[in-house]
Design an enzyme around this catalytic site. Structure first.
Site, PDB file in Angstrom:
ATOM      1  N   ASP A   1      -7.385  -4.289  10.121  1.00  0.00           N
ATOM      2  CA  ASP A   1      -6.345  -3.010   9.966  1.00  0.00           C
ATOM      3  C   ASP A   1      -7.250  -1.899  10.528  1.00  0.00           C
ATOM      4  O   ASP A   1      -8.105  -1.381   9.935  1.00  0.00           O
ATOM      5  CB  ASP A   1      -6.229  -2.853   8.650  1.00  0.00           C
ATOM      6  CG  ASP A   1      -5.564  -1.528   8.248  1.00  0.00           C
ATOM      7  OD1 ASP A   1      -4.770  -0.953   8.995  1.00  0.00           O
ATOM      8  OD2 ASP A   1      -5.493  -1.132   7.205  1.00  0.00           O
TER       9      ASP A   1
ATOM     10  N   ASP B   1     -11.945   7.089   6.318  1.00  0.00           N
ATOM     11  CA  ASP B   1     -11.054   5.714   6.560  1.00  0.00           C
ATOM     12  C   ASP B   1     -10.692   5.947   7.932  1.00  0.00           C
ATOM     13  O   ASP B   1      -9.417   5.872   7.916  1.00  0.00           O
ATOM     14  CB  ASP B   1     -10.015   5.471   5.334  1.00  0.00           C
ATOM     15  CG  ASP B   1      -9.323   4.339   5.792  1.00  0.00           C
ATOM     16  OD1 ASP B   1      -9.727   3.297   6.027  1.00  0.00           O
ATOM     17  OD2 ASP B   1      -8.149   4.429   5.095  1.00  0.00           O
TER      18      ASP B   1
ATOM     19  N   HIS C   1      -8.262  -6.389   4.109  1.00  0.00           N
ATOM     20  CA  HIS C   1      -8.292  -5.478   5.538  1.00  0.00           C
ATOM     21  C   HIS C   1      -9.468  -5.328   6.061  1.00  0.00           C
ATOM     22  O   HIS C   1     -10.307  -4.593   5.495  1.00  0.00           O
ATOM     23  CB  HIS C   1      -7.316  -4.222   4.978  1.00  0.00           C
ATOM     24  CG  HIS C   1      -5.991  -4.376   5.159  1.00  0.00           C
ATOM     25  ND1 HIS C   1      -4.931  -3.296   5.099  1.00  0.00           N
ATOM     26  CD2 HIS C   1      -5.117  -5.527   5.387  1.00  0.00           C
ATOM     27  CE1 HIS C   1      -3.724  -3.730   5.022  1.00  0.00           C
ATOM     28  NE2 HIS C   1      -3.770  -4.900   5.251  1.00  0.00           N
TER      29      HIS C   1
ATOM     30  N   ASP D   1      -9.753  -3.278   1.336  1.00  0.00           N
ATOM     31  CA  ASP D   1      -9.793  -2.794   2.497  1.00  0.00           C
ATOM     32  C   ASP D   1     -11.262  -2.080   2.657  1.00  0.00           C
ATOM     33  O   ASP D   1     -11.479  -1.017   1.832  1.00  0.00           O
ATOM     34  CB  ASP D   1      -8.640  -1.907   3.011  1.00  0.00           C
ATOM     35  CG  ASP D   1      -8.632  -1.009   4.032  1.00  0.00           C
ATOM     36  OD1 ASP D   1      -9.883  -0.710   4.687  1.00  0.00           O
ATOM     37  OD2 ASP D   1      -7.534  -1.024   4.812  1.00  0.00           O
TER      38      ASP D   1
ATOM     39  N   HIS E   1     -11.839   1.598   2.388  1.00  0.00           N
ATOM     40  CA  HIS E   1     -11.100   2.451   1.254  1.00  0.00           C
ATOM     41  C   HIS E   1     -12.010   2.580   0.034  1.00  0.00           C
ATOM     42  O   HIS E   1     -11.674   2.787  -1.171  1.00  0.00           O
ATOM     43  CB  HIS E   1      -9.962   1.592   0.563  1.00  0.00           C
ATOM     44  CG  HIS E   1      -8.793   1.718   1.700  1.00  0.00           C
ATOM     45  ND1 HIS E   1      -7.573   1.318   1.222  1.00  0.00           N
ATOM     46  CD2 HIS E   1      -8.781   2.260   2.906  1.00  0.00           C
ATOM     47  CE1 HIS E   1      -6.623   1.550   2.298  1.00  0.00           C
ATOM     48  NE2 HIS E   1      -7.379   2.038   3.386  1.00  0.00           N
TER      49      HIS E   1
ATOM     50  N   TRP F   1       1.015  -1.239   0.251  1.00  0.00           N
ATOM     51  CA  TRP F   1       0.009   0.005  -0.024  1.00  0.00           C
ATOM     52  C   TRP F   1       0.981   1.319  -0.329  1.00  0.00           C
ATOM     53  O   TRP F   1       1.896   1.378   0.732  1.00  0.00           O
ATOM     54  CB  TRP F   1      -0.845   0.025   1.145  1.00  0.00           C
ATOM     55  CG  TRP F   1      -1.624   1.402   1.288  1.00  0.00           C
ATOM     56  CD1 TRP F   1      -2.679   1.744   0.339  1.00  0.00           C
ATOM     57  CD2 TRP F   1      -1.308   2.569   2.106  1.00  0.00           C
ATOM     58  NE1 TRP F   1      -2.918   2.976   0.745  1.00  0.00           N
ATOM     59  CE2 TRP F   1      -2.294   3.411   1.692  1.00  0.00           C
ATOM     60  CE3 TRP F   1      -0.395   2.716   3.042  1.00  0.00           C
ATOM     61  CZ2 TRP F   1      -2.284   4.709   2.462  1.00  0.00           C
ATOM     62  CZ3 TRP F   1      -0.305   3.970   3.554  1.00  0.00           C
ATOM     63  CH2 TRP F   1      -1.084   5.021   3.343  1.00  0.00           C
TER      64      TRP F   1
ATOM     65  N   GLU G   1      -2.900  -2.795  -2.543  1.00  0.00           N
ATOM     66  CA  GLU G   1      -4.054  -2.524  -1.790  1.00  0.00           C
ATOM     67  C   GLU G   1      -4.398  -0.918  -2.442  1.00  0.00           C
ATOM     68  O   GLU G   1      -3.782  -0.007  -2.076  1.00  0.00           O
ATOM     69  CB  GLU G   1      -3.945  -2.349  -0.418  1.00  0.00           C
ATOM     70  CG  GLU G   1      -5.052  -1.636   0.452  1.00  0.00           C
ATOM     71  CD  GLU G   1      -4.568  -1.601   2.222  1.00  0.00           C
ATOM     72  OE1 GLU G   1      -3.366  -1.737   2.494  1.00  0.00           O
ATOM     73  OE2 GLU G   1      -5.208  -1.244   2.860  1.00  0.00           O
TER      74      GLU G   1
ATOM     75  N   ASP H   1     -10.461   4.057  10.693  1.00  0.00           N
ATOM     76  CA  ASP H   1      -9.807   2.647  11.190  1.00  0.00           C
ATOM     77  C   ASP H   1     -10.242   2.499  12.465  1.00  0.00           C
ATOM     78  O   ASP H   1      -9.442   2.237  13.491  1.00  0.00           O
ATOM     79  CB  ASP H   1      -8.433   2.698  10.830  1.00  0.00           C
ATOM     80  CG  ASP H   1      -7.749   2.688   9.606  1.00  0.00           C
ATOM     81  OD1 ASP H   1      -8.177   1.361   8.983  1.00  0.00           O
ATOM     82  OD2 ASP H   1      -7.315   3.440   8.811  1.00  0.00           O
TER      83      ASP H   1
ATOM     84  N   LYS I   1      -6.930   2.338  -2.692  1.00  0.00           N
ATOM     85  CA  LYS I   1      -7.652   3.415  -1.957  1.00  0.00           C
ATOM     86  C   LYS I   1      -8.390   4.581  -2.549  1.00  0.00           C
ATOM     87  O   LYS I   1      -7.829   4.643  -3.704  1.00  0.00           O
ATOM     88  CB  LYS I   1      -6.493   3.761  -0.948  1.00  0.00           C
ATOM     89  CG  LYS I   1      -7.131   4.913   0.169  1.00  0.00           C
ATOM     90  CD  LYS I   1      -5.861   5.088   1.200  1.00  0.00           C
ATOM     91  CE  LYS I   1      -6.545   5.915   2.224  1.00  0.00           C
ATOM     92  NZ  LYS I   1      -5.493   5.909   3.386  1.00  0.00           N
TER      93      LYS I   1
HETATM   94  C1  RNT Z   1      -3.942   2.854   4.816  1.00  0.00           C
HETATM   95  C2  RNT Z   1      -4.069   1.186   4.534  1.00  0.00           C
HETATM   96  C3  RNT Z   1      -2.791   0.529   4.979  1.00  0.00           C
HETATM   97  C4  RNT Z   1      -2.513   0.842   6.484  1.00  0.00           C
HETATM   98  C5  RNT Z   1      -1.566  -0.101   7.016  1.00  0.00           C
HETATM   99  C6  RNT Z   1      -0.750   0.607   8.445  1.00  0.00           C
HETATM  100  O1  RNT Z   1      -5.221   3.474   4.188  1.00  0.00           O
HETATM  101  O2  RNT Z   1      -5.338   0.789   4.947  1.00  0.00           O
HETATM  102  O3  RNT Z   1      -3.080  -0.714   5.022  1.00  0.00           O
HETATM  103  O4  RNT Z   1      -3.513   1.315   7.141  1.00  0.00           O
HETATM  104  O5  RNT Z   1      -0.530  -0.577   6.234  1.00  0.00           O
HETATM  105 ZN    ZN Z   2      -5.691  -1.362   4.859  1.00  0.00          ZN
END
Ligand code: RNT
Ligand code: ZN
Length: 414
Positions: A321, A289, A281, A254, A257, A181, A220, A291, A222
């Site tokens: 994640d 995003d 993720h 993810d 994303h 990523w 990955e 998290d 986004k």
């Molecule tokens: C960032 C991505 C990525 C990170 C990690 C730390 O938007 O989701 O995967 O969160 O690699």
């Molecule tokens: Zn991620």
């Protein structure tokens, strides 16, 4: 009496095989991200400020400050989590002692302590190169940079990371997911949207050139990052197309994303039509995003259902994640991981075939009815039984252990 037998009978009357569900759940590994333990800081010179459009907000005391603390905290967390586990590492968690090692010079030996840790805890490892929180990231660009010196540095980092991942695979005897990523993007409307993507493609081609054993490569995408709102080089279309045209490279989803009404649960079966592996993720995005810690919410249940009812437990690699710095970080790991497992169990306890038949016979009213009735089936009793069999504390009892650990260990960290 826990009510397990009554609960089991209730599910079995629907044709669900409860014992089989528990066995399957015990064999499915969840990859737990190391970075919840220290707000994604890593160990380089005592940890780097997080950049790259992602943010860990909060200032809860007691975060891990070094490898020993992070390993101890992680061990505490997994002692409270049932089932099979892996640890997901970032390159920024290299253990280099007092030496400062450039990211393009990282070597397998810098991860030897993590191998020992994984062996001791009998868990596998996943790995990520770290393309953020570093002075060599220029103007938020890495693998797509127009500056050859910058781009080549990050290409070398990617190459070094894959070799480390292959080493981890060899040492642990387990496949290692290697996930790329990058933060690359622009705050405002770019003058050139194609150039950065052509450079990113070329960088990836160079990174993936070497054939290595034991690793699964993935990329990955986004939609946007904080401060990078207008353009993301590694968009969904870019990486999905890259993976589709490069056998052996997979597209990681993810669920933080995408646009808020786009659902990863619906993307899973689409991708399973074309790929034999699908890394995830799993996170929780609140308005962006962000998290947040994963909850047992509707979308998590739907994601788990798409994995289970499509017979894809071996194809979908589940990684977590999230990074919440405002609460006890060990509890965050435990809550999020147990929720992922609860969602899988909830899915495993559905009479999937029966419901598919209803759909195919256009019995939509009956399907809606059963879907809703299943929500109040005695799922908790089955979950408790599984925790008991796995030798971890049931219900909220695990939290006492975290409180104790906070009192004795975390509160002493200044
Ligand atoms: C960032 C991505 C990525 C990170 C990690 C730390 O938007 O989701 O995967 O969160 O690699
Ligand atoms: Zn991620």
């Amino acid at each position: 009496m826990s009510g397990f037998f009554e609960a089991k009978q209730k599910y079995e009357s629907l044709g669900v095989h409860v014992e089989k569900a528990l066995d399957i759940l015990s064999s499915k590994a969840i990859s737990i991200h190391c970075w919840q333990g220290d707000d994604v800081r890593g160990f380089e010179q005592g940890g780097s400020a997080l950049s790259g459009g992602i943010q860990a907000t909060g200032n809860y005391p007691g975060k891990a400050r070094n490898p020993e603390e992070l390993m101890a905290d992680f061990e505490k967390a997994i002692s409270l989590i049932p089932g099979k586990k892996k640890i997901n590492l970032h390159a920024s968690y290299a253990v280099t002692g007092t030496a400062v090692v450039e990211r393009d010079r990282l070597e397998p030996k810098h991860f030897a302590p993590w191998v020992a840790f994984a062996k001791k805890n009998r868990i596998g490892i996943d790995f990520n190169p770290t393309f953020f929180s570093h002075p060599r990231v220029k103007n938020n660009l890495t693998l797509s940079s127009p500056d050859d010196e910058v781009r080549n540095y990050w290409i070398r980092h990617g190459i070094a990371s894959r070799r480390i991942a292959a080493y981890l695979a060899k040492e642990t005897g387990d496949m290692v997911l290697h996930n790329i990523w990058i933060p690359d993007g622009f705050k405002d409307i770019p003058a050139d949207r194609l150039g950065p993507r052509l450079r990113l493609k070329d960088s990836l081609d160079q990174i993936f050139e070497e054939k290595l054993e034991g690793i699964i490569d993935c990329v990955e995408s986004k939609v946007f990052g904080i401060g990078l709102e207008s353009y993301t080089v590694g968009s969904n279309e870019f990486y999905l197309s890259y993976a589709a045209s490069h056998p052996g490279v997979y597209n990681l989803l993810d669920n933080g994303h995408y646009h808020p009404t786009e659902m990863v649960s619906d993307k899973i079966p689409s991708i399973l039509v074309f790929f034999d592996k699908l890394p995830l993720h799993v996170t929780r995005a609140v308005r962006w995003d962000s998290d947040h810690v994963v909850l047992l919410d509707d979308e998590l249940k739907e994601i788990a259902k798409e994995i289970v009812r499509n017979g894809a437990l071996d194809k979908v690699l589940i990684g977590l994640d999230f990074f919440d710095a405002s609460i006890n970080r060990i509890a965050a790991w435990v809550i999020g991981t147990r929720n992922m497992q609860k969602a899988l169990l909830f899915a495993l306890l559905q009479p999937a075939e029966k419901m598919q038949t209803m759909q195919n016979e256009y019995r939509f009213t009956e399907l809606l009815m059963l879907n809703e009735e299943l929500k109040t089936y005695p799922f908790g009793a089955i979950w408790d039984e599984w925790c008991k069999r796995e030798g971890v504390l049931q219900g909220e009892a695990w939290f006492k252990e975290v409180e104790q650990y906070e009192k004795e260990i975390l509160s002493r960290r200044k």
